[in-house]
Structures are given as C-alpha cells and as structure tokens.
Design a protein around this motif. Structure first.
Motif, short mmCIF file in Angstrom:
data_model
loop_
_atom_site.label_atom_id
_atom_site.label_comp_id
_atom_site.label_asym_id
_atom_site.label_seq_id
_atom_site.Cartn_x
_atom_site.Cartn_y
_atom_site.Cartn_z
N ALA A 13 0.82 -1.22 0.00
CA ALA A 13 0.00 0.00 0.00
C ALA A 13 0.85 1.26 0.00
CB ALA A 13 -0.94 -0.01 1.21
N GLN A 14 1.93 1.27 0.75
CA GLN A 14 2.77 2.46 0.83
C GLN A 14 3.41 2.76 -0.53
OE1 GLN A 14 2.86 4.52 3.29
NE2 GLN A 14 4.37 5.89 2.38
N THR A 15 3.89 1.73 -1.21
CA THR A 15 4.51 1.95 -2.52
C THR A 15 3.48 2.41 -3.54
OG1 THR A 15 6.18 0.26 -2.04
CG2 THR A 15 5.89 0.88 -4.34
N CYS A 16 2.29 1.81 -3.51
CA CYS A 16 1.23 2.25 -4.43
C CYS A 16 0.90 3.72 -4.21
CB CYS A 16 -0.02 1.38 -4.25
SG CYS A 16 0.13 -0.29 -4.92
N LYS A 17 0.84 4.14 -2.96
CA LYS A 17 0.58 5.55 -2.67
C LYS A 17 1.71 6.44 -3.20
CE LYS A 17 -0.24 5.47 1.81
NZ LYS A 17 -0.62 5.97 3.15
N GLN A 18 2.94 5.97 -3.03
CA GLN A 18 4.09 6.76 -3.49
C GLN A 18 4.10 6.90 -5.01
OE1 GLN A 18 7.31 4.56 -1.73
NE2 GLN A 18 7.22 5.69 0.21
N VAL A 19 3.78 5.82 -5.71
CA VAL A 19 3.73 5.87 -7.17
C VAL A 19 2.63 6.85 -7.62
CG1 VAL A 19 3.20 4.57 -9.27
CG2 VAL A 19 4.66 3.55 -7.51
N ALA A 20 1.46 6.74 -7.01
CA ALA A 20 0.36 7.65 -7.37
C ALA A 20 0.73 9.09 -7.06
CB ALA A 20 -0.90 7.25 -6.61
N ALA A 21 1.35 9.31 -5.91
CA ALA A 21 1.73 10.67 -5.52
C ALA A 21 2.76 11.26 -6.48
CB ALA A 21 2.28 10.67 -4.09
N TYR A 22 3.71 10.43 -6.90
CA TYR A 22 4.72 10.92 -7.86
C TYR A 22 4.04 11.44 -9.13
CZ TYR A 22 8.17 11.02 -11.53
OH TYR A 22 8.94 11.43 -12.58
N HIS A 23 3.14 10.62 -9.69
CA HIS A 23 2.51 11.01 -10.96
C HIS A 23 1.56 12.19 -10.77
CE1 HIS A 23 4.12 7.84 -13.52
NE2 HIS A 23 4.07 7.06 -12.45
N ALA A 24 0.91 12.29 -9.63
CA ALA A 24 0.06 13.44 -9.37
C ALA A 24 0.89 14.71 -9.17
CB ALA A 24 -0.80 13.18 -8.13
N ASP A 25 2.05 14.57 -8.52
CA ASP A 25 2.89 15.73 -8.24
C ASP A 25 3.58 16.26 -9.48
OD1 ASP A 25 2.18 15.62 -5.61
OD2 ASP A 25 4.04 14.70 -4.90
N VAL A 26 3.79 15.41 -10.49
CA VAL A 26 4.39 15.88 -11.74
C VAL A 26 3.63 17.08 -12.29
CG1 VAL A 26 4.64 15.26 -14.19
CG2 VAL A 26 5.51 13.72 -12.43
N HIS A 27 2.32 17.05 -12.13
CA HIS A 27 1.47 18.11 -12.68
C HIS A 27 1.49 19.38 -11.82
CE1 HIS A 27 -0.24 15.33 -15.63
NE2 HIS A 27 -0.20 14.44 -14.67
N ALA A 28 2.03 19.29 -10.64
CA ALA A 28 2.08 20.46 -9.77
C ALA A 28 3.47 21.07 -9.69
CB ALA A 28 1.61 20.08 -8.36
N GLN A 29 4.44 20.49 -10.40
CA GLN A 29 5.82 20.94 -10.28
C GLN A 29 6.12 22.18 -11.11
OE1 GLN A 29 8.14 17.49 -11.23
NE2 GLN A 29 7.70 16.48 -9.28
N HIS A 30 5.39 22.36 -12.22
CA HIS A 30 5.63 23.54 -13.05
C HIS A 30 5.23 24.79 -12.26
CE1 HIS A 30 5.37 26.44 -16.33
NE2 HIS A 30 6.11 25.61 -17.03
N PRO A 31 6.06 25.85 -12.30
CA PRO A 31 5.75 27.07 -11.53
C PRO A 31 4.35 27.61 -11.80
CG PRO A 31 7.98 27.19 -12.41
CD PRO A 31 7.36 25.95 -13.00
N ALA A 32 3.87 27.50 -13.04
CA ALA A 32 2.55 28.03 -13.36
C ALA A 32 1.44 27.25 -12.68
CB ALA A 32 2.34 28.00 -14.88
N ASN A 33 1.75 26.04 -12.23
CA ASN A 33 0.72 25.21 -11.60
C ASN A 33 0.67 25.39 -10.09
OD1 ASN A 33 0.81 24.26 -14.20
ND2 ASN A 33 0.64 22.12 -13.66
N ARG A 34 1.69 26.00 -9.51
CA ARG A 34 1.74 26.11 -8.05
C ARG A 34 0.99 27.37 -7.59
NH1 ARG A 34 7.21 24.19 -8.84
NH2 ARG A 34 8.03 26.30 -8.61
N VAL A 35 -0.31 27.33 -7.80
CA VAL A 35 -1.16 28.44 -7.40
C VAL A 35 -2.39 27.88 -6.70
CG1 VAL A 35 -0.39 29.94 -9.27
CG2 VAL A 35 -2.35 28.44 -9.63
N THR A 36 -3.07 28.73 -5.97
CA THR A 36 -4.35 28.37 -5.37
C THR A 36 -5.35 29.44 -5.79
OG1 THR A 36 -3.31 27.30 -3.46
CG2 THR A 36 -5.61 27.97 -3.23
N LEU A 37 -6.20 29.09 -6.74
CA LEU A 37 -7.13 30.07 -7.27
C LEU A 37 -8.24 30.40 -6.28
CD1 LEU A 37 -7.44 28.86 -10.98
CD2 LEU A 37 -6.10 30.76 -10.08
N ARG A 38 -8.70 29.39 -5.52
CA ARG A 38 -9.77 29.63 -4.55
C ARG A 38 -9.47 28.83 -3.30
NH1 ARG A 38 -15.28 28.46 -5.64
NH2 ARG A 38 -15.73 30.11 -4.17
#
Length: 574
Positions: A172-197
């Motif tokens: 379970a821990q590794t599955c979470k880490q794999v999912a987190a890695y792929h989800a975080d890829v989309h948040a790494q670009h500076p333009a994505n690190r915002v909170t609109l609301r």
C-alpha cells in the motif's frame, strides 16, 4: 504517461532543441495550443526529424486529435523505423482503435529500439493483459520489478504507472508513493503552483455549486453509469456543473449528461490555466474529479486549486496521491476499517453504496433468446463480460474448475478480439476443458440490447485477481443476473462486493476463492436456487440501495455538505 514520454524524447535533435524545449515548458504548464504551434514551427524547419514529428503527435493526442497524430507518427516511423516513442504512441492509437495484435507489435518494437524505455514496457504489459497473454505479461512485469529494484529511490516511482502498481500488487505504501509521484508531476511547473480559490469559513450558500470534472462525458463506462443521474440532484440546494475536457462524440450519453446539469461547460480546447480559471470564475464550491489516473486526466487543472474543496469520485479505484485532492468518496464495504490505509485523501463514506449507476436504460429491457446468442437452452450459463485485461490466470483457473464440475455448463465471455479468443481457448484446453464450452459475444454498443442479452445468463463469475468487475458488475445486476464475488484487500478488488451487498445479495460476496468455487458449483447444479437468487434480485429493484439512484444522490449530497463544512472525521480505511 504522455508527459514522461515527452520529457524523455523531446529535443533529441540538437538543431531543434531550443524550440522543442520551449514546447516542453508549455506542455508541462498544460498550454497545449502553444506547444502545438511551437512544434509546428519546428516541423516546418526540420521536416525530416522523426523526433519532432513524434512530439507534435503527442501534443495532438492529448488534445483528442488521434487521426492527425496517426499521420504524423506514420511519417516519423517511415523516416526512422527505430524511433521508440513513435512506435509506442502509434501502438496506443492502434489499441484504442481495436487493433490489439498490431498494437502489441509496435509496443514490442519500441522496447527493442530502446530497452530502457520503461513507459513502453509498462504499456506493453497492459496490452498483453488485454490479450490474455499471461506468459508475456509475466515477462514484462518481471522486467518492471527488476527496474524498480535497481533504480534509485528518487527515480523508482517514475518507472511504472499507478495502475501498474496495482497490477504488480505492490504494498500500500509503494502504491501511494507511485500515485503521488505522478500526481505531483502536474504540480511541479511554476505556473501550476497556485491556489485560485482557498477554503474559507463562509456560510453555506443556499445552492452549493458542485462541479463534475471529466473527459468521459461520452460513450464510456463513466458516461453510461452517470447518464441522467445528475438530474436527480436537489436543484433547490445544489447547482450542478459538468466541466468536460474529452471529445464530443455526439453520443446520447453526452447529450443526456449535458441536459441533466444546470451548466455544461466544454473546456477541452482550453489550457490548464484557462480551464482552472474558468472553473474558479464559476464559483464552484466542491469540484468532483471523475478521472483519477485514467487516460486523458487533467491533473494540471486540479493542481491549481480552482475550487476550495476538491474530491475524487467514481472514476479510479485507488488513491490519486494528489496533495490537492482533499477527499475520496467511498463506502464501508469497499473500504472497511483497516490500519493499512491505502489513501492520501480523507475517505468520505456515503451511507449505502458509493457507485452511482443510472438504471434508466434497464427499465423495460426485454430478455433476449438464448438461441440468438449461441447459448444452450437447458444448461447452466456462467458469464463474465469484463474487459479481458481484468481476467487473470488465477481467476480463469477457478472458472475452469467450475466448468469441469458442472457438466454441460458453459462460460460466456466478451470476445473483443480474435487474439483473446485464441489465448483463452488454448488455456481452457490446457486445463482439460473443451474450448467449445467457451462462448464469445461481440461488443454491443446499444446498452438496452446489451442488458437484454446479459439476462440470458444464470450466474456471473467475478474476476478475483488484481481488479474485479466494476461497471460490468453494475450491468449484470441491472440485467437481473446474480454476481458471485470474493472481495480482496484493495478498493479495486472490493467494488463488486459493495455492489452485490447494496443490491440485496450480500451472501454472494463470499470469503475466499475456495468458497467462491464451491458456491458456483452448487448453484450450477441447483438451478432452482439460482432462479431464486434472480427472483430476489428482481424484487430488490424497488428497495435495495444499489437500484435507488435517487437515494444514492441524496447520500452524495450529504457528503458534499460535510466536505464543504469541513466536518469529515479522518477514517482509517483500506
């Protein structure tokens, strides 16, 4: 997956590198239109560069423009037959068009051209699973496990997709880490690190704005499940939006969903930034992701936090691993209390059953004649219409034991591809079962006709491996066919148990594979008991939670209210 390929293969030709690097930056920010224009410029300057053509094809693919992408990939392969990413992505297009054997050929070519191309190995694995080529899949799985074992800690999670982590039955821990890695890829670009609301302490508005976010509002499992379900929301208390970023296939499902919400907003042509801003400008209170780590997901939109509360629901049977998704909708059968805790999100349990499955098309369905589908009139007909990739070696072995013990019985399966038919018939023969006892049905796009033919079966046998029946289980129940299952230890292996329990047949969620086999055999010999189960299922139509989509919507609304108010107690689920 596409971003990994793009990152690995953009800019292989030094002369094209500067412009391609700019395109990569746009791609990472979800600005696909800008990336396309840059790559078209690169193609005009370097028309014989296979890598640049392949990169342009990738950007077109993510914009749902497969036909244009196919032409570019064919040209790239003519220029460079050893271009691994061109082979890989052409294979993906072939797979989507039903050319399974050709797709496998091109995935293998990608792996030969670049043995270190882990994305190709990952996708080849799933194509082989789709073909029920279990020996071949085992070889690819071993390669991926070996790659993970030798990779450094910071690179290990990038080697496989989240779905592959489930198939490999990683902890379970590794599955979470794999999912987190792929989800975080989309948040790494500076333009994505915002909170609109951001979340605030605002009092609940009279009508809470709920936004459903998906690329599958179309002829797709999610589209079929939801169909007209959104129309059941309490319009006095909830204002509903559907944000669609998938293709407009002109199907009745897209039309039904569009007419069932207050606002249908097509954001397919927008960049991640513009799509997120559109959602934020609508003032959405709870944004409901229906994709997770499935094909075409747009995590880059969710990473920008366009809504103060974000939850996952229905589309993906495991944690998203995304720090920007707060909640995950579940129920207490599919995620019972357990200290393992497979989720990064806070689990929100609805009262009865987490899965919505619109039954409008099931009402008034006429049961087909067995003879019309090549089924024996008097024998026991077992069935499983799951996509072949869900059928694992162990489940098939159990099914063959059942057929062997019930003379004249047959197993009715989805014959989606001749390669699948050949592999399963060979496997049956190797286990001493006449392959003629396997009967294969063609795909049927008209759902009422599909449900009518399913009603010919006596008992559905679930898959008990890495992934059991989800939408297919729902279809069986709406068709009046009892489903026998044995829940496993993950969300993906417990969905069928949740559905049969909510449909009033908890006794068909048995404890072990052994009990699964003995129960199926006993029911095969006792047709009166099987008919009694069908009668019980029919009588449950007006009272069992699974069939009461209106009640399930009320439960979901209660969950949305609790999410918005921040009154969800943390729960240690699976």
């Amino acid at each position: 997956m596409l971003s990994r390929v793009l990152k690995s293969f953009l800019g292989r030709r030094p002369s094209a590198k500067p412009i391609v690097d700019r395109a990569l930056s746009c791609y990472r920010a979800g600005a696909f239109g800008e990336a396309e224009q840059l790559l078209r410029t690169a193609v005009s300057e370097h028309p014989s560069d296979a890598a640049v053509l392949t990169n342009l094809a990738l950007v077109l693919l993510v914009q749902n423009r497969g036909a244009e992408a196919a032409g570019l990939l064919e040209k790239a392969l003519a220029l460079d037959p050893q271009c691994a990413p061109a082979h890989c992505n052409y294979a993906t297009l072939l797979l989507a068009s039903g050319r399974l054997e050709d797709a496998i050929t091109h995935y293998r070519a990608a792996c030969r051209a670049d043995p270190d191309f882990d994305a190709a190995t990952d996708q080849l694995l799933h194509a082989l699973l789709q073909a029920c080529d279990w020996d071949g899949a085992d070889i690819q799985a071993a390669r991926l496990r070996k790659g993970m074992a030798r990779a450094s800690a910071d690179k290990r999670m990038a080697l496989i997709s989240p779905l592959t982590a489930l198939f490999l039955r990683l902890d379970a821990q590794t599955c979470k880490q794999v999912a987190a890695y792929h989800a975080d890829v989309h948040a790494q670009h500076p333009a994505n690190r915002v909170t609109l609301r951001a979340r605030s302490a605002a009092v609940r508005p009279q009508r809470l704005k709920i936004g459903y976010f998906s690329g599958d509002f179309r002829e797709h499992a999610v589209g079929r499940l939801l169909n007209t379900a959104f129309a059941l929301h309490d319009r006095g208390r909830f204002e509903t939006y559907a944000f669609s970023f998938g293709p407009d296939d002109g199907s009745r499902y897209r039309e039904a969903i569009a007419s069932s919400v207050d606002h249908f907003v097509d954001i397919a042509a927008l960049s991640d930034a513009d799509a997120a801003q559109t959602i934020a400008d609508c003032g959405i209170d709870v944004l409901v992701d229906l994709m997770g780590h499935t094909t075409g997901t747009r995590f880059g939109v969710l990473a920008r936090r366009p809504a103060p509360v974000q939850t996952h629901f229905l589309g993906y049977p495991a944690t998203t691993g995304a720090s920007y998704i707060d909640y995950f909708v579940s129920d207490r059968v599919v995620t019972p209390p357990d200290p393992g805790h497979h989720f990064t999100e806070t689990l929100v349990h609805v009262a009865e059953c987490y899965m919505l499955s619109d039954g409008a098309e099931a009402r008034g369905v006429i049961r087909a004649a067995r003879a019309d589908h090549g089924l024996p009139e008097a024998a026991c007909v077992y069935t499983n219409f799951s996509t072949p990739s869900r059928i694992d070696r162990e489940s098939f072995a159990l099914w063959m034991r059942i057929l062997d013990a019930v003379p004249q019985s047959v197993l009715w399966l989805l014959g989606a591809d001749l390669l699948v038919v050949k592999n399963l018939e060979r496997e049956a023969s190797s286990r001493g079962v006449d392959p003629q006892r396997l009967i294969f049905g063609a795909r049927e796009s008209h759902r009422p006709a599909h449900l009518g033919r399913l009603a010919c079966a006596d008992l559905a046998l679930d898959t008990l491996g890495w992934y059991n029946g989800h939408t297919t289980t729902a279809d069986m129940l709406w068709a009046g066919v009892p489903v026998l299952t044995a829940p496993g230890g993950t969300f993906a292996t417990r969905v069928a148990a949740s559905l049969v329990t909510a449909a009033g047949l908890p006794e068909l969620a048995v404890r072990t594979p052994g009990v699964f086999v003995t129960t199926a055999i006993a029911l095969g010999h006792d047709r009166a008991r099987t008919r009694a189960l069908r009668d019980k299922l029919r009588e449950a139509r007006d009272i069992a939670p699974f069939f009461r989509t209106d009640r399930l919507i009320r439960d979901l609304e209660t969950a949305y209210d609790a999410m918005y108010a921040g009154k969800i107690e943390p729960f240690a689920g699976l």
